[in-house]
Design a protein around this motif. Structure first.
Motif, PDB file in Angstrom:
ATOM      1  N   MET A 106       0.848  -1.153   0.000  1.00 49.29           N
ATOM      2  CA  MET A 106       0.000   0.000   0.000  1.00 49.29           C
ATOM      3  C   MET A 106       0.901   1.225   0.000  1.00 49.29           C
ATOM      4  SD  MET A 106      -3.052   1.035   2.635  1.00 49.29           S
ATOM      5  CE  MET A 106      -2.084   1.108   4.098  1.00 49.29           C
ATOM      6  N   LEU A 107       0.553   2.199  -0.802  1.00 51.71           N
ATOM      7  CA  LEU A 107       1.263   3.463  -0.871  1.00 51.71           C
ATOM      8  C   LEU A 107       0.320   4.558  -0.397  1.00 51.71           C
ATOM      9  CD1 LEU A 107       3.843   4.971  -1.849  1.00 51.71           C
ATOM     10  CD2 LEU A 107       2.615   5.345  -3.989  1.00 51.71           C
ATOM     11  N   VAL A 108       0.751   5.312   0.595  1.00 55.86           N
ATOM     12  CA  VAL A 108      -0.040   6.439   1.101  1.00 55.86           C
ATOM     13  C   VAL A 108       0.660   7.716   0.661  1.00 55.86           C
ATOM     14  CG1 VAL A 108      -0.928   7.609   3.151  1.00 55.86           C
ATOM     15  CG2 VAL A 108      -0.849   5.111   3.087  1.00 55.86           C
ATOM     16  N   ALA A 109      -0.079   8.587  -0.015  1.00 59.39           N
ATOM     17  CA  ALA A 109       0.459   9.847  -0.517  1.00 59.39           C
ATOM     18  C   ALA A 109      -0.056  10.989   0.364  1.00 59.39           C
ATOM     19  CB  ALA A 109       0.035  10.057  -1.967  1.00 59.39           C
ATOM     20  N   VAL A 110       0.794  11.463   1.268  1.00 63.00           N
ATOM     21  CA  VAL A 110       0.409  12.515   2.215  1.00 63.00           C
ATOM     22  C   VAL A 110       0.771  13.870   1.630  1.00 63.00           C
ATOM     23  CG1 VAL A 110       0.728  13.420   4.545  1.00 63.00           C
ATOM     24  CG2 VAL A 110       0.876  10.952   4.148  1.00 63.00           C
ATOM     25  N   GLY A 111      -0.182  14.789   1.673  1.00 69.62           N
ATOM     26  CA  GLY A 111       0.105  16.140   1.202  1.00 69.62           C
ATOM     27  C   GLY A 111      -1.155  16.949   1.013  1.00 69.62           C
ATOM     28  N   GLY A 112      -1.077  18.235   1.307  1.00 66.92           N
ATOM     29  CA  GLY A 112      -2.226  19.123   1.105  1.00 66.92           C
ATOM     30  C   GLY A 112      -3.435  18.737   1.927  1.00 66.92           C
ATOM     31  N   GLY A 113      -3.205  18.158   3.100  1.00 65.17           N
ATOM     32  CA  GLY A 113      -4.318  17.750   3.952  1.00 65.17           C
ATOM     33  C   GLY A 113      -4.992  16.458   3.527  1.00 65.17           C
ATOM     34  N   GLU A 114      -4.445  15.823   2.512  1.00 66.93           N
ATOM     35  CA  GLU A 114      -4.998  14.565   2.005  1.00 66.93           C
ATOM     36  C   GLU A 114      -4.034  13.422   2.287  1.00 66.93           C
ATOM     37  OE1 GLU A 114      -8.035  14.312   0.540  1.00 66.93           O
ATOM     38  OE2 GLU A 114      -8.285  16.442   0.949  1.00 66.93           O
ATOM     39  N   ALA A 115      -4.557  12.207   2.247  1.00 68.09           N
ATOM     40  CA  ALA A 115      -3.716  11.020   2.408  1.00 68.09           C
ATOM     41  C   ALA A 115      -4.414   9.801   1.807  1.00 68.09           C
ATOM     42  CB  ALA A 115      -3.388  10.782   3.883  1.00 68.09           C
ATOM     43  N   ALA A 175      -4.793   6.193  -0.169  1.00 64.16           N
ATOM     44  CA  ALA A 175      -4.016   4.949  -0.166  1.00 64.16           C
ATOM     45  C   ALA A 175      -4.245   4.216  -1.477  1.00 64.16           C
ATOM     46  CB  ALA A 175      -4.446   4.067   1.001  1.00 64.16           C
ATOM     47  N   TYR A 176      -3.151   3.749  -2.066  1.00 62.06           N
ATOM     48  CA  TYR A 176      -3.230   3.047  -3.338  1.00 62.06           C
ATOM     49  C   TYR A 176      -2.579   1.681  -3.249  1.00 62.06           C
ATOM     50  CZ  TYR A 176      -4.390   7.661  -5.063  1.00 62.06           C
ATOM     51  OH  TYR A 176      -4.993   8.872  -5.247  1.00 62.06           O
ATOM     52  N   THR A 177      -3.133   0.733  -3.983  1.00 60.35           N
ATOM     53  CA  THR A 177      -2.534  -0.593  -4.073  1.00 60.35           C
ATOM     54  C   THR A 177      -1.375  -0.544  -5.062  1.00 60.35           C
ATOM     55  OG1 THR A 177      -3.921  -1.287  -5.925  1.00 60.35           O
ATOM     56  CG2 THR A 177      -4.780  -1.701  -3.697  1.00 60.35           C
ATOM     57  N   ARG A 178      -0.630  -1.612  -5.105  1.00 55.81           N
ATOM     58  CA  ARG A 178       0.489  -1.714  -6.045  1.00 55.81           C
ATOM     59  C   ARG A 178       0.019  -1.560  -7.496  1.00 55.81           C
ATOM     60  NH1 ARG A 178       4.559  -6.450  -4.877  1.00 55.81           N
ATOM     61  NH2 ARG A 178       4.081  -5.556  -2.870  1.00 55.81           N
ATOM     62  N   SER A 179      -1.212  -1.994  -7.763  1.00 61.44           N
ATOM     63  CA  SER A 179      -1.736  -1.884  -9.132  1.00 61.44           C
ATOM     64  C   SER A 179      -2.452  -0.565  -9.391  1.00 61.44           C
ATOM     65  CB  SER A 179      -2.679  -3.059  -9.420  1.00 61.44           C
ATOM     66  OG  SER A 179      -3.792  -3.014  -8.550  1.00 61.44           O
ATOM     67  N   GLY A 180      -2.440   0.351  -8.405  1.00 62.63           N
ATOM     68  CA  GLY A 180      -3.007   1.678  -8.610  1.00 62.63           C
ATOM     69  C   GLY A 180      -4.448   1.867  -8.183  1.00 62.63           C
ATOM     70  N   LEU A 181      -5.051   0.859  -7.579  1.00 66.32           N
ATOM     71  CA  LEU A 181      -6.432   1.001  -7.110  1.00 66.32           C
ATOM     72  C   LEU A 181      -6.478   1.878  -5.864  1.00 66.32           C
ATOM     73  CD1 LEU A 181      -7.616  -2.703  -7.441  1.00 66.32           C
ATOM     74  CD2 LEU A 181      -8.047  -0.811  -9.023  1.00 66.32           C
ATOM     75  N   ASP A 182      -7.472   2.735  -5.777  1.00 62.29           N
ATOM     76  CA  ASP A 182      -7.640   3.589  -4.598  1.00 62.29           C
ATOM     77  C   ASP A 182      -8.371   2.787  -3.522  1.00 62.29           C
ATOM     78  OD1 ASP A 182      -8.335   5.450  -2.648  1.00 62.29           O
ATOM     79  OD2 ASP A 182      -8.862   6.989  -4.097  1.00 62.29           O
ATOM     80  N   TRP A 183      -7.661   2.473  -2.437  1.00 58.90           N
ATOM     81  CA  TRP A 183      -8.232   1.698  -1.332  1.00 58.90           C
ATOM     82  C   TRP A 183      -8.403   2.564  -0.096  1.00 58.90           C
ATOM     83  CZ3 TRP A 183      -6.571  -4.051  -0.523  1.00 58.90           C
ATOM     84  CH2 TRP A 183      -7.059  -4.819  -1.578  1.00 58.90           C
ATOM     85  N   SER A 184      -8.519   3.845  -0.270  1.00 63.45           N
ATOM     86  CA  SER A 184      -8.635   4.766   0.862  1.00 63.45           C
ATOM     87  C   SER A 184      -9.787   4.405   1.788  1.00 63.45           C
ATOM     88  CB  SER A 184      -8.802   6.202   0.358  1.00 63.45           C
ATOM     89  OG  SER A 184      -7.691   6.576  -0.430  1.00 63.45           O
ATOM     90  N   SER A 185     -10.892   3.991   1.237  1.00 68.93           N
ATOM     91  CA  SER A 185     -12.073   3.686   2.057  1.00 68.93           C
ATOM     92  C   SER A 185     -11.864   2.452   2.938  1.00 68.93           C
ATOM     93  CB  SER A 185     -13.298   3.488   1.177  1.00 68.93           C
ATOM     94  OG  SER A 185     -13.123   2.365   0.323  1.00 68.93           O
ATOM     95  N   ARG A 186     -10.873   1.636   2.625  1.00 73.73           N
ATOM     96  CA  ARG A 186     -10.627   0.417   3.394  1.00 73.73           C
ATOM     97  C   ARG A 186      -9.733   0.635   4.619  1.00 73.73           C
ATOM     98  NH1 ARG A 186     -10.958  -4.632  -0.320  1.00 73.73           N
ATOM     99  NH2 ARG A 186     -12.123  -3.813  -2.074  1.00 73.73           N
ATOM    100  N   PHE A 187      -9.076   1.799   4.690  1.00 74.16           N
ATOM    101  CA  PHE A 187      -8.129   2.055   5.771  1.00 74.16           C
ATOM    102  C   PHE A 187      -8.325   3.431   6.403  1.00 74.16           C
ATOM    103  CE2 PHE A 187      -6.107  -0.877   2.775  1.00 74.16           C
ATOM    104  CZ  PHE A 187      -5.800  -1.931   3.621  1.00 74.16           C
TER     105      PHE A 187
END
Length: 62
Positions: free
Chosen positions: A1-10, A12-24
């Protein structure tokens, strides 16, 4: 999982680029509190389950 922190946002993306923010939501809530301008956090997310849950019909990987 990759979390991109910045601008008040964070998000989370899977290795394949899916947005899994709602899961974490709890992990991402804490990531937004970091005192950084921006950051990319690469890590693994795991689920700890009881042995009984692994054999139940309720258990289903997504």
């Amino acid at each position: 999982m990759l979390v991109a922190v910045g601008g008040g946002e964070a998000p989370a993306y899977t290795r394949s680029g899916l947005d899994w923010s709602s899961r974490f939501p709890s992990i991402l809530s804490e990531a937004r509190k970091l005192k950084v301008r921006s950051a990319l956090i690469d890590g693994e997310a795991v689920v700890v389950m009881r042995k009984e849950d692994l054999t139940s019909r309720r258990f289903k990987m997504h």
